[in-house]
Motif scaffolding. Structure first.
Motif, PDB file in Angstrom:
ATOM      1  N   UNK A  66     -19.741  38.335  10.872  1.00 51.67           N
ATOM      2  CA  UNK A  66     -19.816  37.205  11.084  1.00 51.67           C
ATOM      3  C   UNK A  66     -21.191  36.526  12.014  1.00 51.67           C
ATOM      4  N   UNK A  67     -20.124  36.972  13.774  1.00 49.33           N
ATOM      5  CA  UNK A  67     -21.052  37.044  14.595  1.00 49.33           C
ATOM      6  C   UNK A  67     -21.939  37.183  14.778  1.00 49.33           C
ATOM      7  N   UNK A 122     -22.613  27.273   7.811  1.00 46.99           N
ATOM      8  CA  UNK A 122     -21.403  26.906   6.727  1.00 46.99           C
ATOM      9  C   UNK A 122     -21.051  28.653   5.508  1.00 46.99           C
ATOM     10  N   UNK A 123     -20.478  28.941   5.095  1.00 42.30           N
ATOM     11  CA  UNK A 123     -20.309  30.309   3.898  1.00 42.30           C
ATOM     12  C   UNK A 123     -20.408  29.989   3.002  1.00 42.30           C
ATOM     13  N   UNK A 161     -27.353  27.265   6.449  1.00 45.31           N
ATOM     14  CA  UNK A 161     -26.163  27.657   4.914  1.00 45.31           C
ATOM     15  C   UNK A 161     -26.266  29.113   4.726  1.00 45.31           C
ATOM     16  N   UNK A 162     -24.937  29.830   4.661  1.00 48.32           N
ATOM     17  CA  UNK A 162     -25.059  30.949   4.570  1.00 48.32           C
ATOM     18  C   UNK A 162     -24.309  31.295   3.263  1.00 48.32           C
ATOM     19  N   UNK A 163     -25.113  32.780   2.457  1.00 47.55           N
ATOM     20  CA  UNK A 163     -24.441  32.731   1.278  1.00 47.55           C
ATOM     21  C   UNK A 163     -24.859  34.143   1.289  1.00 47.55           C
ATOM     22  N   UNK A 164     -23.293  34.755   0.110  1.00 50.04           N
ATOM     23  CA  UNK A 164     -23.196  36.011   0.388  1.00 50.04           C
ATOM     24  C   UNK A 164     -24.217  36.036  -1.226  1.00 50.04           C
ATOM     25  N   UNK A 212     -14.433  30.415  12.609  1.00 49.77           N
ATOM     26  CA  UNK A 212     -14.765  28.783  12.794  1.00 49.77           C
ATOM     27  C   UNK A 212     -15.639  28.525  12.236  1.00 49.77           C
ATOM     28  N   UNK A 213     -16.891  29.365  11.189  1.00 49.53           N
ATOM     29  CA  UNK A 213     -17.352  28.534  10.798  1.00 49.53           C
ATOM     30  C   UNK A 213     -16.701  27.693   9.450  1.00 49.53           C
TER      31      UNK A 213
END
Length: 227
Positions: free
Chosen positions: A166-167, A181-182, A8-11, A198-199
């Motif tokens: 992102x990559x 997931x972002x 899980x990717x967060x801002x 594609x996330x």
């Protein structure tokens, strides 16, 4: 098809770290320290949309970091017909960054949702914010240790929504796109940017201002319904 999410990717700003609240408190402090005669509410009312405009220009490589820091203040004071000398604006721009991380309000439910997620997923940050400030924000607000990796636009040389950031973040996390997931507040920078590589995505629409086909939450606690 339901994805097997592992990362899980967060801002950071406007997603976990309550930028508007902390920024307002910072301006209150530096105005007092520098004897700036401006009504805070009036200033913030014109500054906040100007700041968003400058960040968009910064994402698009149309202004530099220095231009952003100076320009958003200059334009806000001009909009209020408050005359401030350039050297004072430059001093305020430095003071703003210095004091911003002394306020560390997070969005409601930040610790609860990170505690819920930390044992189920690897957590990461992808941010366009300035590297020196972002690290201090996370440490001072006691959320740094939740995240395995921190990807900053300055280390990559491009900003969200550029696919390269992102990559890059996926690569240093040893993740796969289909397992990632972002979560972020910016429809353009976070959601559309991540979607293009594609996330999977979840839009944190904390102002409840958007309608679109992406998954959307208005409170962080609502992430439990998607993760």
């Amino acid at each position: 098809m339901k994805r097997n999410i592992k990362h899980v990717f967060f801002d950071l700003d406007h997603t976990l770290w309550d930028f508007d609240k902390n920024s307002g408190l910072t301006f209150q402090k530096i105005f007092e320290l520098n004897n700036i005669n401006a009504k805070l509410d009036d200033f913030l009312g014109v500054y906040e949309p100007i700041n968003l405009k400058y960040w968009k220009l910064y994402r698009e490589e149309r202004v530099s970091k220095t231009d952003l820091r100076y320009g958003r203040l200059k334009e806000a004071f001009d909009a209020l017909s408050i005359k401030i000398e350039d050297n004072v604006i430059n001093n305020l721009s430095v003071a703003y960054i210095d004091h911003l991380t002394t306020f560390n309000h997070l969005f409601e439910g930040t610790f609860e949702i990170l505690d819920y997620l930390k044992d189920k997923y690897e957590l990461h940050i992808i941010t366009n914010g300035f590297e020196e400030a972002q690290e201090r924000k996370m440490k001072s607000s006691n959320i740094r240790d939740y995240f395995t990796t921190i990807t900053n636009s300055e280390m990559v040389g491009v900003k969200k929504p550029n696919p390269k950031i992102f990559n890059f973040a996926i690569d240093i996390a040893n993740a796969k796109v289909e397992e990632s997931i972002m979560v972020g507040d910016s429809l353009e920078a976070d959601i559309e940017g991540a979607d293009k590589v594609g996330m999977d995505t979840i839009h944190f629409d904390y102002k409840n201002a958007h309608r679109h086909h992406y998954k959307r939450i208005i409170q962080l606690k609502d992430l439990v319904n998607h993760l």
